[in-house]
Design a protein around this motif. Structure first.
Motif, PDB file in Angstrom:
ATOM      1  N   ASN A 179       0.806  -1.227   0.000  1.00 14.38           N
ATOM      2  CA  ASN A 179       0.000   0.000   0.000  1.00 14.38           C
ATOM      3  C   ASN A 179       0.837   1.275   0.000  1.00 14.38           C
ATOM      4  N   ALA A 180       2.092   1.188  -0.397  1.00 12.88           N
ATOM      5  CA  ALA A 180       2.960   2.366  -0.463  1.00 12.88           C
ATOM      6  C   ALA A 180       3.579   2.456  -1.854  1.00 12.88           C
ATOM      7  N   ARG A 181       3.734   3.689  -2.347  1.00 17.28           N
ATOM      8  CA  ARG A 181       4.397   3.886  -3.635  1.00 17.28           C
ATOM      9  C   ARG A 181       5.904   3.713  -3.477  1.00 17.28           C
ATOM     10  N   VAL A 182       6.496   3.001  -4.419  1.00 20.01           N
ATOM     11  CA  VAL A 182       7.930   2.735  -4.371  1.00 20.01           C
ATOM     12  C   VAL A 182       8.512   2.931  -5.768  1.00 20.01           C
ATOM     13  N   LEU A 183       9.634   3.641  -5.839  1.00 15.30           N
ATOM     14  CA  LEU A 183      10.322   3.798  -7.115  1.00 15.30           C
ATOM     15  C   LEU A 183      10.869   2.439  -7.538  1.00 15.30           C
ATOM     16  N   LYS A 184      10.705   2.102  -8.803  1.00 12.05           N
ATOM     17  CA  LYS A 184      11.184   0.811  -9.286  1.00 12.05           C
ATOM     18  C   LYS A 184      12.696   0.700  -9.086  1.00 12.05           C
ATOM     19  N   PRO A 185      13.181  -0.454  -8.639  1.00 16.46           N
ATOM     20  CA  PRO A 185      14.595  -0.627  -8.249  1.00 16.46           C
ATOM     21  C   PRO A 185      15.601  -0.185  -9.300  1.00 16.46           C
ATOM     22  N   GLU A 186      15.289  -0.362 -10.576  1.00 17.01           N
ATOM     23  CA  GLU A 186      16.254  -0.033 -11.624  1.00 17.01           C
ATOM     24  C   GLU A 186      16.540   1.463 -11.742  1.00 17.01           C
ATOM     25  N   TYR A 187      15.721   2.297 -11.055  1.00 13.49           N
ATOM     26  CA  TYR A 187      15.919   3.743 -11.152  1.00 13.49           C
ATOM     27  C   TYR A 187      16.566   4.343  -9.906  1.00 13.49           C
ATOM     28  N   LEU A 188      16.807   3.526  -8.891  1.00  7.63           N
ATOM     29  CA  LEU A 188      17.363   4.045  -7.637  1.00  7.63           C
ATOM     30  C   LEU A 188      18.733   4.685  -7.839  1.00  7.63           C
ATOM     31  N   ARG A 189      19.524   4.149  -8.747  1.00  9.55           N
ATOM     32  CA  ARG A 189      20.882   4.670  -8.959  1.00  9.55           C
ATOM     33  C   ARG A 189      20.874   6.085  -9.534  1.00  9.55           C
ATOM     34  N   LYS A 190      19.727   6.536 -10.031  1.00 10.16           N
ATOM     35  CA  LYS A 190      19.642   7.874 -10.608  1.00 10.16           C
ATOM     36  C   LYS A 190      19.321   8.948  -9.562  1.00 10.16           C
ATOM     37  N   LEU A 191      19.074   8.524  -8.339  1.00 13.46           N
ATOM     38  CA  LEU A 191      18.687   9.477  -7.303  1.00 13.46           C
ATOM     39  C   LEU A 191      19.899  10.114  -6.634  1.00 13.46           C
ATOM     40  N   LYS A 192      19.695  11.339  -6.152  1.00 15.16           N
ATOM     41  CA  LYS A 192      20.710  12.046  -5.378  1.00 15.16           C
ATOM     42  C   LYS A 192      20.136  12.286  -3.984  1.00 15.16           C
ATOM     43  N   PHE A 193      20.724  11.626  -3.001  1.00 13.91           N
ATOM     44  CA  PHE A 193      20.212  11.703  -1.641  1.00 13.91           C
ATOM     45  C   PHE A 193      20.931  12.794  -0.850  1.00 13.91           C
ATOM     46  N   GLY A 194      20.156  13.488  -0.011  1.00 17.05           N
ATOM     47  CA  GLY A 194      20.726  14.515   0.846  1.00 17.05           C
ATOM     48  C   GLY A 194      21.204  13.923   2.162  1.00 17.05           C
ATOM     49  N   LYS A 195      21.598  14.795   3.085  1.00 15.21           N
ATOM     50  CA  LYS A 195      22.082  14.343   4.383  1.00 15.21           C
ATOM     51  C   LYS A 195      21.006  13.600   5.166  1.00 15.21           C
ATOM     52  N   SER A 196      19.764  13.881   4.847  1.00  9.42           N
ATOM     53  CA  SER A 196      18.653  13.220   5.535  1.00  9.42           C
ATOM     54  C   SER A 196      18.470  11.779   5.072  1.00  9.42           C
ATOM     55  N   GLY A 197      19.166  11.407   3.987  1.00 11.86           N
ATOM     56  CA  GLY A 197      18.969  10.078   3.424  1.00 11.86           C
ATOM     57  C   GLY A 197      17.742  10.001   2.541  1.00 11.86           C
ATOM     58  N   LYS A 198      17.204  11.161   2.179  1.00 13.01           N
ATOM     59  CA  LYS A 198      16.015  11.225   1.330  1.00 13.01           C
ATOM     60  C   LYS A 198      16.343  11.971   0.038  1.00 13.01           C
ATOM     61  N   ALA A 199      15.598  11.666  -1.000  1.00 13.60           N
ATOM     62  CA  ALA A 199      15.710  12.372  -2.275  1.00 13.60           C
ATOM     63  C   ALA A 199      14.347  12.966  -2.603  1.00 13.60           C
ATOM     64  N   VAL A 200      14.345  14.166  -3.157  1.00 19.90           N
ATOM     65  CA  VAL A 200      13.100  14.852  -3.502  1.00 19.90           C
ATOM     66  C   VAL A 200      12.898  14.772  -5.013  1.00 19.90           C
ATOM     67  N   LEU A 201      11.725  14.297  -5.420  1.00 22.49           N
ATOM     68  CA  LEU A 201      11.422  14.105  -6.835  1.00 22.49           C
ATOM     69  C   LEU A 201      10.176  14.883  -7.230  1.00 22.49           C
ATOM     70  N   LEU A 202      10.166  15.338  -8.464  1.00 23.16           N
ATOM     71  CA  LEU A 202       8.983  15.978  -9.037  1.00 23.16           C
ATOM     72  C   LEU A 202       8.334  14.996  -9.998  1.00 23.16           C
ATOM     73  N   ILE A 203       7.110  14.600  -9.697  1.00 25.58           N
ATOM     74  CA  ILE A 203       6.357  13.700 -10.561  1.00 25.58           C
ATOM     75  C   ILE A 203       5.444  14.540 -11.445  1.00 25.58           C
ATOM     76  N   GLU A 204       5.416  14.220 -12.727  1.00 24.52           N
ATOM     77  CA  GLU A 204       4.572  14.946 -13.671  1.00 24.52           C
ATOM     78  C   GLU A 204       3.248  14.214 -13.882  1.00 24.52           C
ATOM     79  N   ASP A 205       2.189  14.969 -14.087  1.00 27.80           N
ATOM     80  CA  ASP A 205       0.896  14.465 -14.561  1.00 27.80           C
ATOM     81  C   ASP A 205       0.347  13.289 -13.745  1.00 27.80           C
ATOM     82  N   PRO A 206      -0.264  13.538 -12.607  1.00 27.43           N
ATOM     83  CA  PRO A 206      -0.454  14.862 -12.010  1.00 27.43           C
ATOM     84  C   PRO A 206       0.805  15.333 -11.291  1.00 27.43           C
ATOM     85  N   ARG A 207       0.996  16.631 -11.294  1.00 30.38           N
ATOM     86  CA  ARG A 207       2.215  17.223 -10.743  1.00 30.38           C
ATOM     87  C   ARG A 207       2.236  17.059  -9.222  1.00 30.38           C
ATOM     88  N   GLU A 208       3.335  16.517  -8.722  1.00 31.81           N
ATOM     89  CA  GLU A 208       3.444  16.253  -7.286  1.00 31.81           C
ATOM     90  C   GLU A 208       4.918  16.185  -6.895  1.00 31.81           C
TER      91      GLU A 208
END
Length: 215
Positions: free
Chosen positions: A43-72
């Motif tokens: 019941n939680a949204r998860v980025l598909k594993p093959e795309y994790l290497r494209k993320l840039k994580f901050g000191k918090s250990g989190k990455a912020v993403l912009l999802i298009e259509d609907p914008r979020e």
């Protein structure tokens, strides 16, 4: 006959790869991600594993993403799990410049608050409307209420009706209170009221005895 052949060629033609696979992230140089880059687990949204290497994580250990259509705007952890969905980011008092880091987010039509430095949820998304942490001391939310803009552009608003809640910067509940209904919201009467779709606008009449009233 020619029309039939063209139609057959169109049907048999291979579908371009970009039509089958979402752009994760966008191929046009933008930072937007497709909703198709995510899946659902427990019941939680998860980025598909093959795309994790494209993320840039901050000191918090989190990455912020912009999802298009609907914008979020969302925050994901190192496993790609969305830990803060629907991050408010358009206002001066929202992420990433929220006072004392207390920012708003939305989930399933309800709102709450989180700490933008750690992305820890301070107040769960259980409220109909949440006001940004303006004064650096208190954040307000309400249930069974309406949110009326007090400026046409809706840069400021007031809660009307229902029950109100006040929280401190740690997400602790300070008090509950009854929010004045529309019939009591303007002590000197309503000057203008607009209710169109989801848009609400309320302008109260000035105090006739106020110090700035022309005589």
């Amino acid at each position: 006959m020619r029309t039939c052949l063209l139609l057959l060629l169109f049907v048999l033609a291979p579908v371009p790869a970009f039509a089958l696979n979402p752009a994760c992230p966008a191929r046009d140089g933008g930072e937007g991600w497709s909703a198709g880059c995510f899946t659902v687990e427990d019941n939680a949204r998860v980025l598909k594993p093959e795309y994790l290497r494209k993320l840039k994580f901050g000191k918090s250990g989190k990455a912020v993403l912009l999802i298009e259509d609907p914008r979020e705007v969302v925050a994901v952890d190192r496993r790609g799990r969305v830990v803060v969905p629907g991050i408010y980011h358009a206002g001066d008092f929202d992420y990433p410049s929220a006072p004392r880091g207390v920012a708003r987010f939305e989930s399933n039509g309800k709102c709450g608050f989180f700490q933008s430095r750690t992305f820890k949820v301070l107040v769960p998304a259980e409220y109909d409307h949440c006001h940004s942490f303006h004064d650096g001391e208190t954040a307000f939310a309400c249930k069974d209420c309406e949110n009326y803009c007090t400026e046409i552009e809706c840069q400021n608003a007031r809660m009307v009706g229902g029950q109100g809640f006040a929280f401190d910067a740690e997400g602790r509940l300070l008090r509950r209170f009854a929010v004045l209904g529309l019939d009591q919201a303007c002590p000197h009467g309503i000057e203008k009221l607009v209710e169109e779709g989801h848009y609400r606008y309320l302008k109260c009449k000035d105090d006739p005895n106020g110090p700035f009233k022309l005589r």
